[in-house]
Every structure is written in structure tokens, then in C-alpha cells.
Design a protein around this motif. Structure first.
Motif, PDB file in Angstrom:
ATOM      1  N   UNK A 170       0.836  -1.204   0.000  1.00 23.75           N
ATOM      2  CA  UNK A 170       0.000   0.000   0.000  1.00 23.75           C
ATOM      3  C   UNK A 170       0.867   1.249   0.000  1.00 23.75           C
ATOM      4  N   UNK A 171       0.547   2.144  -0.898  1.00 19.15           N
ATOM      5  CA  UNK A 171       1.253   3.424  -0.912  1.00 19.15           C
ATOM      6  C   UNK A 171       0.196   4.515  -0.848  1.00 19.15           C
ATOM      7  N   UNK A 172       0.296   5.329   0.184  1.00 17.03           N
ATOM      8  CA  UNK A 172      -0.746   6.329   0.385  1.00 17.03           C
ATOM      9  C   UNK A 172      -0.208   7.746   0.237  1.00 17.03           C
ATOM     10  N   UNK A 173      -1.049   8.583  -0.297  1.00 13.90           N
ATOM     11  CA  UNK A 173      -0.645   9.985  -0.467  1.00 13.90           C
ATOM     12  C   UNK A 173      -1.861  10.842  -0.159  1.00 13.90           C
ATOM     13  N   UNK A 174      -1.618  12.123   0.015  1.00 12.13           N
ATOM     14  CA  UNK A 174      -2.736  12.996   0.367  1.00 12.13           C
ATOM     15  C   UNK A 174      -3.642  13.207  -0.845  1.00 12.13           C
ATOM     16  N   UNK A 175      -4.884  13.539  -0.565  1.00 14.04           N
ATOM     17  CA  UNK A 175      -5.865  13.768  -1.627  1.00 14.04           C
ATOM     18  C   UNK A 175      -5.439  14.907  -2.531  1.00 14.04           C
ATOM     19  N   UNK A 176      -5.745  14.755  -3.809  1.00 11.79           N
ATOM     20  CA  UNK A 176      -5.456  15.835  -4.749  1.00 11.79           C
ATOM     21  C   UNK A 176      -6.621  16.816  -4.726  1.00 11.79           C
ATOM     22  N   UNK A 177      -6.388  17.963  -4.120  1.00  8.02           N
ATOM     23  CA  UNK A 177      -7.460  18.952  -4.088  1.00  8.02           C
ATOM     24  C   UNK A 177      -6.963  20.299  -4.580  1.00  8.02           C
ATOM     25  N   UNK A 178      -7.876  21.029  -5.159  1.00  9.29           N
ATOM     26  CA  UNK A 178      -7.521  22.335  -5.707  1.00  9.29           C
ATOM     27  C   UNK A 178      -8.235  23.445  -4.965  1.00  9.29           C
ATOM     28  N   UNK A 179      -7.511  24.507  -4.765  1.00 13.41           N
ATOM     29  CA  UNK A 179      -8.027  25.641  -4.007  1.00 13.41           C
ATOM     30  C   UNK A 179      -9.340  26.170  -4.587  1.00 13.41           C
ATOM     31  N   UNK A 180     -10.314  26.352  -3.723  1.00 14.05           N
ATOM     32  CA  UNK A 180     -11.571  26.968  -4.147  1.00 14.05           C
ATOM     33  C   UNK A 180     -12.457  26.064  -4.971  1.00 14.05           C
ATOM     34  N   UNK A 181     -12.065  24.778  -5.116  1.00 15.34           N
ATOM     35  CA  UNK A 181     -12.814  23.877  -5.980  1.00 15.34           C
ATOM     36  C   UNK A 181     -13.097  22.576  -5.249  1.00 15.34           C
ATOM     37  N   UNK A 182     -14.201  22.511  -4.520  1.00 16.59           N
ATOM     38  CA  UNK A 182     -14.486  21.283  -3.766  1.00 16.59           C
ATOM     39  C   UNK A 182     -14.759  20.119  -4.715  1.00 16.59           C
ATOM     40  N   UNK A 183     -14.310  18.923  -4.347  1.00 16.39           N
ATOM     41  CA  UNK A 183     -14.688  17.758  -5.146  1.00 16.39           C
ATOM     42  C   UNK A 183     -15.900  17.078  -4.524  1.00 16.39           C
ATOM     43  N   UNK A 184     -16.294  17.534  -3.342  1.00 16.24           N
ATOM     44  CA  UNK A 184     -17.415  16.896  -2.656  1.00 16.24           C
ATOM     45  C   UNK A 184     -18.701  17.037  -3.465  1.00 16.24           C
ATOM     46  N   UNK A 185     -19.353  15.881  -3.664  1.00 10.89           N
ATOM     47  CA  UNK A 185     -20.584  15.882  -4.455  1.00 10.89           C
ATOM     48  C   UNK A 185     -21.645  16.760  -3.814  1.00 10.89           C
ATOM     49  N   UNK A 186     -21.646  16.708  -2.473  1.00  6.99           N
ATOM     50  CA  UNK A 186     -22.678  17.462  -1.753  1.00  6.99           C
ATOM     51  C   UNK A 186     -22.514  18.973  -2.009  1.00  6.99           C
ATOM     52  N   UNK A 187     -21.277  19.429  -1.945  1.00  2.91           N
ATOM     53  CA  UNK A 187     -21.057  20.870  -2.148  1.00  2.91           C
ATOM     54  C   UNK A 187     -21.303  21.277  -3.596  1.00  2.91           C
ATOM     55  N   UNK A 188     -20.929  20.418  -4.515  1.00  5.60           N
ATOM     56  CA  UNK A 188     -21.167  20.749  -5.921  1.00  5.60           C
ATOM     57  C   UNK A 188     -22.666  20.743  -6.217  1.00  5.60           C
ATOM     58  N   UNK A 189     -23.363  19.789  -5.586  1.00  8.19           N
ATOM     59  CA  UNK A 189     -24.809  19.715  -5.814  1.00  8.19           C
ATOM     60  C   UNK A 189     -25.504  20.971  -5.285  1.00  8.19           C
TER      61      UNK A 189
END
Ligand SMILES: [Zn+2]
Length: 572
Positions: free
Chosen positions: A320-339
Motif C-alpha cells: 500500500x502506498x498512500x498519499x494525500x488527496x489531490x485537491x484544488x483551491x476553491x474547488x471542492x470535489x465533494x458531491x454534496x457541495x457541488x450539488x
């Protein structure tokens, strides 16, 4: 393969790599590289190349990609040279690495999935390994057919070619057999406690009364679960873990639950569904996965998955190789927030160019090559949570596009310019200062032009400017919405500011959507989409759907509509 097909293949490849425009010279070179025997009939090769280039250039970039994927998918694969730059994978042996793309088809693919998928893919390639596309689709309430397709389309767009494909929902009967195996060795039990009680006891580290049921009793309860004697929420199958374990995922987690909901692939055939960890443990074994590269929110689950496999005698665990989530400033990937944004009417669809969905990013004019480069550049396997700035990705995109994109004149918020004494002229101007393959266009002019509103605003009487490629003029006066100037000759002058223009009697009305981040300081950004209107030169009509051009001194823009000159701003 006949000559026309070979030519078509290379024309498609050339076009896909060059922003949708194939060029005859490189296509001929590729044909002869593949078929040196054709050198004796160069005239036929040239004609075939010309036919192929003409056909390919009339297609949109997406059509080109789709056709290339169909006739020569090997040409779409990620370039080898890039893979060499990834840090080595622990425990990896050439020819033996197996990785996986494990999307849950419960929403549209987004840039985080893309980067994760690329890492798994690039490592498989780097070690001459194999990669699975495996849909984690065992929650029928969440999965939808369109989401499966969103991932397939997205991975293809990124140049990811997978070797095998399957769905976890294909293997439900098999999961049932493994469940029974666990019950028979006393390592799983049916629990009918209410949800709140289970939650409370897990937090307290205490067992419920069902844990001590006998094997026969559990088998018969399990069969009743399968037969439909329990309703949704009335019974679950739990693992015998360790209720005092520091890693709370080990505290008798649920392995199966009842979900009364039609599954898009298996219909109403099953009502008892495995939970994520159980399905993944078994599937990773069955697929022979050697390396799992995934984001760190899964880190606590490795222990549980290894434990489940050990109990079943499946003694081969991935690294297993783990890394932090790829997230971009000001752009949520959360479905709930996008919805929330969609439901408030602030965006039209999941392909909105401000969204992190793959469709949104594509419409924004980000190239798959740029996402690949960016992913490789960011690979550090760090646990620290970090947010990327879009500007980093834009910088890579710009570097790729700059030599490939045609440069055109666009005058936002146009103002009329009258140059007294300017002769009628017809000039040929190159689309790119150094890439001659992009060709040129003819601009026909008289003495009236439109220039950008911002340029007109700055002008003062007496100042001298040059209309790019055309003529110099001195500003005489600025009256209302019109600038009047005096012709000062055609030859370029020193230290004169050069501005863009369009002929007043030959232009195209252009609309550009300019996206910005959705959230600023955690609040919805009210200015996240601006519309800029202006005039473009006539050649804007030749820009194809999906083609990205550079409107000079404005920015890179992708054509978003076939029927009108609607563009989406990518970046400057
Ligand atoms: Zn219980």
C-alpha cells in the motif's frame, strides 16, 4: 493495413498531439517510417497524407481521439519518457506489477480520480505491468450507469488503457461463499442490533450479545438474510475483529448489509450487499494486485483488509502506498457541495467549466497531457494535506499549448477606430510567430477598425500605436465611443505599443465565458463566471469545436459551441 488507413492513423495521432490540427509533412514522415518500401511511390504517399489530413482536420478533437482509440489505441498511450521520472515503487519487479483503477460509480469522475488513476497507470507501464479497471459498485443505492461511463470516458481521455475490466457486482455469489467460509470458522456473525446500539458499543469497545451465537445459528441467520426474512436495516453480517482495537475499523465491522434497491447491472437479483472492505480485500487478491496507490483516508483500512484475506487463506497482500488527496483551491470535489451549487442554479451541469469533474476540466481547455505532467511533478507520496493552486496546472497547460495554438485577434468590449488616410490593404499574417505549420490568414482592411475597449480607454491624443501586422497611427481625438487617428505608415516603428484589432466590415461576434474558482475563503464566489463579449477576426469562423486558440493579449480559449462563436477561457 492499406495506405489510406496508415495515413489516417498517423494524421489522427498528429492532430491529437497538435490541438486538433494535423500537418502533412509529419504524417508523410510517419508513413514512410512505418513503410519504407513506399519511398519509391512518394506521390501516392503524399496524396494519401493529404486526403487523411483533410478528413481529420474537419473533425473535432474529441472525434479525432475517439477514432484514434478505435483504429490504433496503442498510439494514444502515455509517453514512455515521462514515466521514467516517477520515484521507484517499493517492492516492484519488472513484468510483475499489477495495479488497479477502482472507481465507485456513484458520481462523475473528477480531477482527483484522474490523478490517482494516472499514478496507478503510469506505474503499471513503468514496470511493464498490468492494470485493472474495477468498478466498486456494491452500493446499489449510489451507483448509476452514467457514472460507469463517465469513468471509462475520462480514463480514455487521459490516455489510460486498462488491460482488464470487471465490476465487483459480478462477483456477489463468490462473496457469499467467502462469507459462509468466515461464518464456518467462527469469524463472522449476524447482528440484529439497532444501528445506534452498534455505534455506541463500537465506541465503547464492547461486544453485543450476538457475538457469542453458535456457528449453526449464524449460518441459519445468514441464510435467512439471503432469503429475505429480514428487512433493510434489521440484520448485518459482522466480522469477529477486536472490539478493543485502537484502530476502530477493526472493531467488528459490518461485512454485509441488506439494501432493497434495484442495481443498474444486476437488477433485483441481490439484496444482501458486501461492504467496501470485504469486496476490496477479495477482489485485490483475485486480480493479483501487487501495488495499491491511493489517498491516505484509506490508511486505516489496510490492516482490516489484510486481516480479512488472512482469515480466508488468501495470503498475498498488496503493497500500500498512500498519499494525500489531490485537491484544488476553491474547488471542492465533494458531491454534496457541488450539488448545492447546481441546485442554487449557480451552474448548469456537472460539466460546468468551474467544476473539478473531468468533463468540466476538459471544457475549460485543460489538456490530458497537462494533467499527466502535473501528476508526475507532484508525486511525492506525502501524507500532509495540501491544496494545489490551479495556476500550477495552468502553467503546464500553457507550456504545452503555446507552440500549438493559433493566435487570433479578439477585441473585448470593442470600440471603433477610424484611421484617416489609411489605405485599403490586404495582408497575410501568420497564425503563430514561430510555428509556421499553423499557416496564415489574409486580413482585408480599409480605414475603419475595432479595437479592445481597454486599449481605447488608455489612449491619449498625440500618442502613437501600431495595429499589429498592419499600420501605425497617431491618436487625434477620443469622442464618445470612437477613436479618431491619423495614418503614419505601414512599416513597423520603434517603441510603439502594438495592439490587436479587427476590420470594421469583417468580424465575428464572440462570447467568452471566463470561469474562476467556485469558493473564495470558503464562501461561494459570486463572480465565479463572467461573460466577456467582443469581436473576433473573421478567421474565428475556422476554429473548430474543442480547438484551443490564443486570443492575443487575452488568453487561451477553447471553442465550446459548433453553431456560434462561444469560447471558454482557460488561462492567460
Ligand atoms: Zn448485535
Amino acid at each position: 493495413m492499406d495506405l489510406d488507413r496508415i495515413a489516417l492513423k498517423w494524421a489522427l495521432k498528429n492532430a491529437v498531439e497538435h490541438n486538433g490540427r494535423a500537418m502533412i509533412g509529419p504524417v508523410i514522415a510517419k508513413i514512410l517510417g512505418e513503410r519504407p518500401d513506399l519511398k519509391s511511390d512518394i506521390a501516392s504517399v503524399r496524396r494519401a497524407a493529404e486526403r487523411a489530413v483533410e478528413r481529420v482536420n474537419s473533425m473535432s478533437l474529441e472525434e479525432q481521439r475517439a477514432m484514434l482509440m478505435e483504429i490504433a489505441p496503442e498510439l494514444l498511450e502515455a509517453k514512455r519518457v515521462e514515466e521514467k521520472r516517477l520515484p521507484p515503487l517499493p517492492g516492484a519487479e519488472p513484468g510483475k506489477v499489477v495495479t488497479r483503477l477502482p472507481p465507485e460509480p456513484s458520481g462523475y469522475m473528477h480531477i482527483g480520480h484522474a490523478m490517482s488513476g494516472l499514478l496507478n497507470y503510469l506505474y503499471a507501464k513503468m514496470y511493464d505491468g498490468r492494470i485493472w479497471l474495477r468498478f466498486e459498485d456494491t452500493d446499489p443505492r449510489k451507483v448509476r450507469l452514467e457514472y460507469y461511463e463517465s469513468f471509462r470516458r475520462g480514463y480514455r481521455w487521459l490516455g489510460i488503457e486498462w488491460d482488464y475490466e470487471k465490476n465487483n457486482s459480478d462477483d456477489i455469489e463468490l462473496f457469499y461463499r467467502y462469507a459462509e467460509q468466515l461464518i464456518r470458522v467462527g469469524k463472522a456473525y449476524v447482528c440484529t442490533c439497532p444501528v445506534e446500539k452498534i455505534r455506541r458499543l463500537r465506541a465503547q469497545g464492547e461486544e453485543c450479545e450476538h457475538r457469542s451465537l453458535g456457528i449453526d445459528e449464524n449460518l441459519s441467520l445468514w441464510n435467512e438474510m439471503l432469503a429475505g426474512s429480514f428487512l433493510e436495516g434489521e440484520a448485518i453480517l459482522r466480522l469477529v475483529g477486536d472490539m478493543k482495537h485502537a484502530n476502530t475499523t477493526m472493531r467488528d465491522p459490518a461485512l454485509f448489509r441488506i439494501i432493497e434497491h434495484r442495481h443498474p447491472l444486476t437488477g433485483n437479483k441481490y439484496r444482501v450487499w458486501p461492504l467496501y472492505d470485504f469486496a476490496v480485500s477479495i477482489e485485490d487478491y483475485l486480480c493479483g494486485v501487487t501495488h495499491v496507490l491511493r489517498t491516505s483516508e484509506f490508511a486505516l483500512r489496510d490492516e482490516l483488509q489484510n486481516y480479512i484475506r488472512s482469515l480466508l487463506g488468501l495470503n498475498r497482500h498488496p503493497v500500500y502506498i498512500e498519499y494525500s488527496r489531490f485537491e484544488f483551491k476553491g474547488t471542492p470535489v465533494s458531491k454534496r457541495r457541488l450539488r448545492t451549487i447546481l441546485e442554487a442554479g449557480l451552474a448548469k451541469g456537472w460539466d460546468d467549466p468551474r467544476f473539478p469533474t473531468i468533463e468540466g476540466v476538459r471544457r475549460r481547455g485543460i489538456l490530458p497531457e497537462a494533467i499527466r505532467e502535473f501528476t508526475i511533478a507532484q508525486t511525492g507520496f506525502s501524507y500532509a494535506k495540501r491544496e494545489y493552486d490551479w495556476s500550477l496546472l495552468f502553467a503546464i497547460n500553457r507550456k504545452i499549448l503555446d507552440p500549438l495554438a493559433r493566435r487570433l485577434f479578439f477585441t473585448p468590449n470593442p470600440v471603433k477606430l477610424l484611421v484617416e488616410g489609411a489605405p485599403k490593404a490586404s495582408i497575410e499574417a501568420p497564425y503563430h510567430p514561430s510555428n509556421k505549420d499553423l499557416g496564415s490568414r489574409i486580413l482585408r482592411t480599409s480605414s475603419e477598425f475595432y479595437i479592445a475597449g481597454a486599449d481605447a480607454e488608455r489612449m491619449k491624443p498625440g500618442e502613437v500605436y501600431r495595429l499589429k501586422y498592419l499600420l501605425n497611427f497617431k491618436v487625434l481625438e477620443i469622442c464618445g465611443s470612437q477613436v479618431r487617428g491619423e495614418f503614419l505608415g505601414m512599416e513597423p516603428m520603434k517603441d510603439v505599443q502594438i495592439i490587436q484589432w479587427v476590420p470594421a466590415d469583417e468580424y465575428v461576434e464572440v462570447e467568452v465565458l471566463v470561469p474562476d474558482v467556485l469558493y473564495l475563503n470558503d464562501e461561494i464566489n459570486p463572480e465565479s463566471l463572467r461573460i466577456v463579449k467582443g469581436f473576433g477576426e473573421k478567421a474565428v469562423e475556422t476554429v473548430k469545436l474543442d480547438e484551443i486558440v490564443q486570443f492575443e493579449r487575452f488568453g487561451f480559449c477553447r471553442r465550446d459551441s459548433e453553431s456560434k462563436a462561444l469560447f471558454i477561457f482557460a488561462h492567460d
